[in-house]
Scaffold this active site. Structure first.
Site, PDB file in Angstrom:
ATOM      1  N   ALA A 144     -18.746 -10.059  91.850  1.00 13.77           N
ATOM      2  CA  ALA A 144     -17.702 -10.877  91.219  1.00 13.77           C
ATOM      3  C   ALA A 144     -16.913 -10.050  90.215  1.00 13.77           C
ATOM      4  CB  ALA A 144     -18.332 -12.090  90.542  1.00 13.77           C
ATOM      5  N   THR A 172     -26.027  -8.349  93.830  1.00 16.74           N
ATOM      6  CA  THR A 172     -25.233  -8.071  95.029  1.00 16.74           C
ATOM      7  C   THR A 172     -25.798  -6.856  95.761  1.00 16.74           C
ATOM      8  OG1 THR A 172     -23.323  -8.841  93.788  1.00 16.74           O
ATOM      9  CG2 THR A 172     -22.888  -7.651  95.846  1.00 16.74           C
ATOM     10  N   GLY A 176     -28.573  -8.518 101.138  1.00 14.24           N
ATOM     11  CA  GLY A 176     -28.126  -8.040 102.441  1.00 14.24           C
ATOM     12  C   GLY A 176     -26.597  -8.031 102.533  1.00 14.24           C
ATOM     13  N   ARG A 414     -34.914 -22.862 102.995  1.00 21.42           N
ATOM     14  CA  ARG A 414     -35.656 -22.059 102.018  1.00 21.42           C
ATOM     15  C   ARG A 414     -36.571 -22.868 101.104  1.00 21.42           C
ATOM     16  NH1 ARG A 414     -30.784 -18.003 100.077  1.00 21.42           N
ATOM     17  NH2 ARG A 414     -30.634 -17.025 102.091  1.00 21.42           N
TER      18      ARG A 414
HETATM   19  P1  ADP Z   1     -22.552 -11.665  91.007  1.00 24.87           P
HETATM   20  O1  ADP Z   1     -23.106 -11.735  92.410  1.00 24.87           O
HETATM   21  O2  ADP Z   1     -22.224 -12.989  90.460  1.00 24.87           O
HETATM   22  O3  ADP Z   1     -21.474 -10.648  90.898  1.00 24.87           O
HETATM   23  P2  ADP Z   1     -24.600  -9.821  90.141  1.00 24.87           P
HETATM   24  O4  ADP Z   1     -26.004 -10.152  89.842  1.00 24.87           O
HETATM   25  O5  ADP Z   1     -24.346  -9.087  91.416  1.00 24.87           O
HETATM   26  O6  ADP Z   1     -23.774 -11.172  90.075  1.00 24.87           O
HETATM   27  O7  ADP Z   1     -23.994  -8.942  88.966  1.00 24.87           O
HETATM   28  C1  ADP Z   1     -24.075  -9.309  87.626  1.00 24.87           C
HETATM   29  C2  ADP Z   1     -24.017  -8.053  86.764  1.00 24.87           C
HETATM   30  O8  ADP Z   1     -23.811  -8.424  85.396  1.00 24.87           O
HETATM   31  C3  ADP Z   1     -25.303  -7.238  86.793  1.00 24.87           C
HETATM   32  O9  ADP Z   1     -25.011  -5.894  87.103  1.00 24.87           O
HETATM   33  C4  ADP Z   1     -25.857  -7.387  85.373  1.00 24.87           C
HETATM   34  O10 ADP Z   1     -26.585  -6.258  84.933  1.00 24.87           O
HETATM   35  C5  ADP Z   1     -24.582  -7.566  84.565  1.00 24.87           C
HETATM   36  N1  ADP Z   1     -24.791  -8.228  83.256  1.00 24.87           N
HETATM   37  C6  ADP Z   1     -25.582  -9.293  82.998  1.00 24.87           C
HETATM   38  N2  ADP Z   1     -25.521  -9.624  81.695  1.00 24.87           N
HETATM   39  C7  ADP Z   1     -24.685  -8.732  81.098  1.00 24.87           C
HETATM   40  C8  ADP Z   1     -24.223  -8.533  79.763  1.00 24.87           C
HETATM   41  N3  ADP Z   1     -24.632  -9.301  78.750  1.00 24.87           N
HETATM   42  N4  ADP Z   1     -23.356  -7.522  79.532  1.00 24.87           N
HETATM   43  C9  ADP Z   1     -22.948  -6.703  80.536  1.00 24.87           C
HETATM   44  N5  ADP Z   1     -23.361  -6.828  81.809  1.00 24.87           N
HETATM   45  C10 ADP Z   1     -24.203  -7.833  82.105  1.00 24.87           C
END
Ligand code: ADP
Length: 591
Positions: A144, A172, A176, A414
């Site tokens: 995202a 992400t 998969g 699931r």
């Molecule tokens: P999405 O699928 O919604 O994009 P992801 O889990 O793939 O979510 O990615 C979320 C990212 O945000 C991760 O890399 C995580 O480490 C990062 N993240 C979470 N909290 C924080 C924060 N407080 N500051 C900076 N990055 C963050």
């Protein structure tokens, strides 16, 4: 600690480094060190910068305290993603040797050991790089966040992403990367009739009526154009096949080459080309609201420093879910018996709900927080997802419990399968299949690499007879042999009188047999901040909070109580792109 800021305040220091992008997609790496009674060897499995599993072997494990050290250190390293581990008493030299061998393996993986040592914060090279003002500030470098940033940059905005981990990708990159896409070119090529409307109906049914139809419609209408955009702009390619995923009425799921990690790698390259600045090891801790009530920036923490970054137009929260935050899981969970430490997670260590907390603190509405999805089948050592488990629904493996009995329709959704596994002895289960299934997947390199890896790790066993497999896991072999006989009979007659499974695949008549142990783990959190169709974060009255946008797993109220498989990445991509300024398709047609 929400902060109402009148002017940007720099608490200590104002320059931070743009630490080198350290995206590590994955693999198995070895390390070695001398121990007390001989050498210690370790093998670690790494994905997306996280250590997923550790295997320790060596002569130095010949005494009991050493074996205890092996178990304890492995748990701490995988559970906490740290190499700062206390020595086990009575096995100090062996403990040190295990840690040294682990450091060696981490080096071999290409990651920097300092990221797994708490003192690493002291070591950051705070070179210049970050500016004081950007048009958009994006929090989180998963799908995202990356897509939001790229879209913004393509529209001429100056964009920064802050990412708290030393690498991009989040959940992400661990996934998969499956994308459900109606009316795709691949579907047309295979003559599959589909429509956005059909996918809306499937997602609403999957959510058992609790989803948000307007947002689901935006997702379904915009995923095909977004995938085409990613193909053209980022060069993301897909397998030449569309998969039928549980709950979808037609095959519409596309799998990207390189899975989720491959998507992240391509998006990172595109982000760099679009001059998006990404700052790793930089954690957003609070949102800044200016005198007019607009979200105008964020406070970040990097190493020992805390400082602010201004966002002239948008702050975009893309921090993912809270599956790795045990306290949050426990406080919101109403569906499962418990979601404490004993339940593992398939999530990235970054999924700790930070964005939800920050948005809540300035008055954002949160929705569906109790809806926490468990994925039924994961590695019992790491909690991470088995890609290999696709054989269950595609080629026809079945589950048994420690008593050697089936207990569920393995094709169920699931939450049903996960719930049933949690009711079994030791909350664990064993997937049974044979060589004929391995032969079917033999040309899938990802699956075959897993077979080798899990055999080595000991969570998968291959033996000539089913009884030998049962003995390995301490399962009742007589009951298991009966279960297999019945399963084969059901397969031949095409119906399953016990659990009503659709038996449309071959019997498992001959050995060698395989058994894979798996446990449910927290996979996805449906709850999060409420957003509009334009990805604006909403307050408790449903009004957009000026300057604040959110996309991806951090948002709530889209999928209701149950998200259909292969819809998480599409959600992150579509709403990420909208948060970055893309006009959703339906809207532009209306205009
Ligand atoms: P999405 O699928 O919604 O994009 P992801 O889990 O793939 O979510 O990615 C979320 C990212 O945000 C991760 O890399 C995580 O480490 C990062 N993240 C979470 N909290 C924080 C924060 N407080 N500051 C900076 N990055 C963050």
């Amino acid at each position: 600690m929400a902060i109402l800021l009148l002017a940007a305040i720099v608490l200590s220091g104002c320059t931070i480094s743009q630490t080198k992008s350290s995206f590590v997609s994955g693999g198995t790496f070895s390390g070695r060190a001398e121990g007390y009674k001989g050498p210690i060897s370790v093998e670690i499995v790494v994905n997306n910068g996280a250590i997923l599993s550790v295997d320790v072997t060596g002569d130095d494990l010949s005494y009991e305290n050493a074996r205890l050290a092996k178990v304890e250190i492995t748990q701490v390293v995988v559970g906490n993603q740290t190499l700062e581990v206390e020595s086990v008493s009575g096995a100090t030299a062996t403990s040190d040797a295990i840690v040294n061998a682990l450091k060696d393996a981490v080096c071999a993986s290409g990651m920097d050991v300092k990221y797994f040592i708490d003192e690493h914060e002291e070591d950051f090279d705070h070179a210049a790089g970050i500016e004081h003002d950007y048009d958009y500030v994006v929090i989180g470098a998963g799908a995202a966040g990356l897509v939001a940033a790229i879209e913004g940059a393509m529209q001429g905005k100056r964009v920064a992403i802050v990412e708290k981990l030393p690498f991009a990708g989040g959940n992400t990159a661990l996934s998969g990367g499956e994308m459900s896409v109606p009316e795709s070119d691949l579907q047309i090529q295979y003559g599959i009739h589909d429509s956005t409307e059909k996918m809306v109906v499937d997602m609403m049914n999957g959510a058992r009526g609790t989803g948000n139809e307007a947002l689901i419609r935006v997702l379904c209408e915009n995923i095909n154009p977004t995938v085409q955009w990613m193909q053209e702009q980022a060069g993301i390619d897909f397998q030449e096949r569309v998969y039928l995923v549980k709950g979808h009425s037609v095959p519409r799921t596309m799998i990207p080459i390189g899975l989720g990690a491959g998507v992240v790698e391509r998006l990172l390259t595109l982000a760099e080309a679009e001059e998006v600045q990404i700052f790793y090891n930089t954690k957003a801790i609070d949102l800044v609201v200016n005198q007019e009530g607009r979200v105008s920036g964020i406070f970040v923490n990097q190493g020992t420093e805390v400082f602010s970054i201004n966002a002239m137009e948008r702050v975009i929260i893309a921090t993912g879910g809270f599956g790795a935050n045990v306290q949050m899981r426990e406080s919101y969970n109403t569906r499962w018996p418990s979601l404490g430490e004993e339940v593992l997670t398939s999530n990235s260590p970054g999924s700790t709900g930070d964005g939800i907390r920050m948005a809540q603190e300035i008055g954002a509405q949160v929705l569906d927080m109790a809806y926490i999805q468990l994925f039924p089948y994961n590695n019992p050592a790491s909690g991470k997802h088995y890609y290999l488990d696709t054989i269950r629904t595609n080629e026809g493996a079945f589950f048994v419990n420690r008593e050697g009995k089936r207990f569920v329709n393995e094709d169920e959704v699931r939450d049903i399968v996960a719930g049933k596994i949690l009711e079994q002895t030791a909350q664990t289960s064993y997937e049974v299949f044979n060589q004929s299934i391995i032969d079917i997947i033999a040309d899938d390199p990802v699956a075959m690499e897993e077979v080798e890896r899990w055999l080595k790790q000991g969570v998968l066993i291959k033996r000539d007879t089913i009884e030998e497999c049962a003995d390995y896991f301490g399962i009742n072999k007589f009951a298991l042999a009966d279960t297999l006989t019945n399963y084969n009979a059901y397969s031949k007659r095409g119906s399953d009188p016990e659990f009503g499974r659709l038996m449309d695949f071959g019997a498992l008549d001959e050995g060698p047999y395989y058994m894979l142990e798996g446990v449910p783990s927290v996979h996805y959190t449906m709850g999060g901040v409420a957003i509009s169709e334009d990805a604006e974060v909403l307050d408790k009255e449903g009004n957009a909070i000026p300057g604040l946008y959110a996309a991806g797993e951090v948002t709530g109220g889209i999928h209701g109580e149950n998200r259909l498989g292969a819809c998480a990445v599409p959600d992150a991509l579509v709403f990420g792109r909208i948060a970055g300024g893309y006009q959703p398709l339906q809207k532009s047609l209306d205009n």
